[in-house]
Design a protein around this motif. Structure first.
Motif, PDB file in Angstrom:
ATOM      1  N   VAL A 178      19.295  82.649  67.130  1.00 14.99           N
ATOM      2  CA  VAL A 178      18.577  81.818  66.169  1.00 14.99           C
ATOM      3  C   VAL A 178      18.645  80.347  66.571  1.00 14.99           C
ATOM      4  CG1 VAL A 178      18.578  80.989  63.782  1.00 14.99           C
ATOM      5  CG2 VAL A 178      18.743  83.432  64.259  1.00 14.99           C
ATOM      6  N   VAL A 179      19.815  79.904  67.052  1.00 14.54           N
ATOM      7  CA  VAL A 179      19.928  78.524  67.522  1.00 14.54           C
ATOM      8  C   VAL A 179      18.954  78.279  68.670  1.00 14.54           C
ATOM      9  CG1 VAL A 179      21.449  76.860  68.648  1.00 14.54           C
ATOM     10  CG2 VAL A 179      22.309  78.239  66.751  1.00 14.54           C
ATOM     11  N   GLN A 180      18.894  79.194  69.623  1.00 16.50           N
ATOM     12  CA  GLN A 180      17.970  79.034  70.747  1.00 16.50           C
ATOM     13  C   GLN A 180      16.526  79.055  70.279  1.00 16.50           C
ATOM     14  OE1 GLN A 180      18.923  78.393  74.040  1.00 16.50           O
ATOM     15  NE2 GLN A 180      16.727  77.880  74.126  1.00 16.50           N
ATOM     16  N   PHE A 181      16.225  79.912  69.327  1.00 17.78           N
ATOM     17  CA  PHE A 181      14.877  79.977  68.758  1.00 17.78           C
ATOM     18  C   PHE A 181      14.492  78.624  68.164  1.00 17.78           C
ATOM     19  CE2 PHE A 181      11.908  80.803  65.288  1.00 17.78           C
ATOM     20  CZ  PHE A 181      11.015  81.716  65.840  1.00 17.78           C
ATOM     21  N   CYS A 182      15.405  78.012  67.441  1.00 16.01           N
ATOM     22  CA  CYS A 182      15.110  76.715  66.820  1.00 16.01           C
ATOM     23  C   CYS A 182      14.997  75.616  67.870  1.00 16.01           C
ATOM     24  CB  CYS A 182      16.199  76.380  65.795  1.00 16.01           C
ATOM     25  SG  CYS A 182      16.199  77.495  64.365  1.00 16.01           S
ATOM     26  N   LYS A 183      15.819  75.689  68.913  1.00 12.06           N
ATOM     27  CA  LYS A 183      15.704  74.718  70.004  1.00 12.06           C
ATOM     28  C   LYS A 183      14.336  74.825  70.678  1.00 12.06           C
ATOM     29  CE  LYS A 183      19.204  74.043  72.794  1.00 12.06           C
ATOM     30  NZ  LYS A 183      20.349  74.310  73.706  1.00 12.06           N
ATOM     31  N   ASP A 184      13.839  76.038  70.792  1.00 11.91           N
ATOM     32  CA  ASP A 184      12.567  76.271  71.471  1.00 11.91           C
ATOM     33  C   ASP A 184      11.356  75.877  70.626  1.00 11.91           C
ATOM     34  OD1 ASP A 184      13.944  77.275  73.640  1.00 11.91           O
ATOM     35  OD2 ASP A 184      13.679  79.380  73.057  1.00 11.91           O
TER      36      ASP A 184
END
Length: 322
Positions: free
Chosen positions: A111-117
């Protein structure tokens, strides 16, 4: 045919939002996340079918969570964020010129990576060299590290029954957090729905629990339009600290001008006065609250466990027809 996101707000109350577009989706070990455009609120982050934040007003929540605690500390250099995976809490923390290090600990790397992307508004915060992003359990990280902090911000999931976070709203955890503060340190936690009807579910028990460890705990709230309710926070201040309601509008505006980079969208000296001005109903409920939540007893209060909305079903339909 129009597609709709449906969310159960409480028993007998459902809200439906017209779903314009599903922009991106992913499923992690813990939860499902979607980035969508919905007609009333625009670009929105949805986790497990529940609205997490909407671009039209997420800044209200995050500015209220972060800036009162940060501004009431005389010189916050080290900040800990428990949760906050979307990056918006870190974004607001890092606007403070005094901050030298911000540790953000979230358990869900996907989820963190999704938000970063996908959340462009938080790209600068994620790239900031002062941010130490850790994928771990918020409690485990603190147990395994000796670092102490000037400000601790708990931006955790709501205390849902059977959920992963309810033990982090307990007297045991707050006592532990006290040991992780530098002298004069401040703790703030999101505290769930706080409107006239729902504020006794978790808002008042969280206040009473935090107050059992930090006698100078101050509750506050603000309406969040996309949440369809008021939302609450509780801030634990050092004993003898100046009451936040005693800060004049001019004092707050001066602090913001001197200590924060850029212009805030919601918070200023006038708005500051409003968040501490709780209604008579709220004040009576807070005064009457007796629950102190503990992992060792059955006194926990929980938010309603809402039904899951239909985005995952829409994704499945889209994949079948692709």
């Amino acid at each position: 045919m129009s597609k709709w996101l449906e969310e159960s707000i409480e028993p007998g109350f459902r809200a439906s939002y017209k779903l314009d577009k599903i922009l991106a989706s992913t499923t992690s070990e813990f939860q499902h996340v979607d980035l969508v455009d919905i007609e009333p609120f625009g670009r929105s982050l949805v986790i497990d079918g529940l609205l997490q934040s909407c671009r039209c007003d997420e800044f209200v929540y995050h500015e209220c969570l972060v800036h009162p605690a940060m501004l009431m500390h005389p010189n916050p250099k080290t900040v800990y964020i428990g949760g906050g995976g979307e990056g918006s809490t870190a974004r607001e923390v890092l606007r403070h010129k005094s901050v030298e290090k911000c540790v953000m600990v979230d358990i869900d790397k996907d989820v963190v990576q999704f938000c970063k992307d996908h959340l462009d508004e938080n790209a600068e915060a994620f790239a900031d060299k002062r941010l130490d992003l850790v994928i771990s359990c918020a409690k485990a990280y603190l147990e395994q590290n000796d670092t102490k902090f000037d400000v601790i911000i708990m931006d955790l999931d709501d205390p849902l029954e059977g959920g992963p976070c309810y033990q982090l709203y307990s007297t045991e955890f707050y006592t532990f957090l006290k040991s992780k503060l530098n002298p004069g340190g401040i703790i703030v936690t999101q505290s769930g729905q706080s409107g006239i009807k729902q504020h006794t579910l978790v808002f008042t028990p969280i206040h009473n629990t935090l107050k059992s460890v930090f006698p100078n705990t101050v509750p506050y709230n603000q309406a969040i339009y996309s949440f369809l309710d008021e939302w609450g926070w509780n801030v634990a201040l050092p004993e003898g600290a100046k009451p936040p309601a005693k800060f004049s509008p001019e004092e707050v505006d001066k602090l913001i001008e001197e200590r924060i980079s850029g212009e805030l969208k919601f918070m200023d000296g006038c708005s500051w006065q409003g968040i501490w001005a709780l209604s008579k109903v709220h004040r009576k409920s807070l005064a009457a609250e007796t629950v102190v939540m503990s992992v060792n007893n059955k006194n926990h209060r929980f938010m309603c466990n809402p039904g899951i909305a239909t985005i995952a079903e829409e994704n499945a339909k889209r994949q079948k027809t692709a």
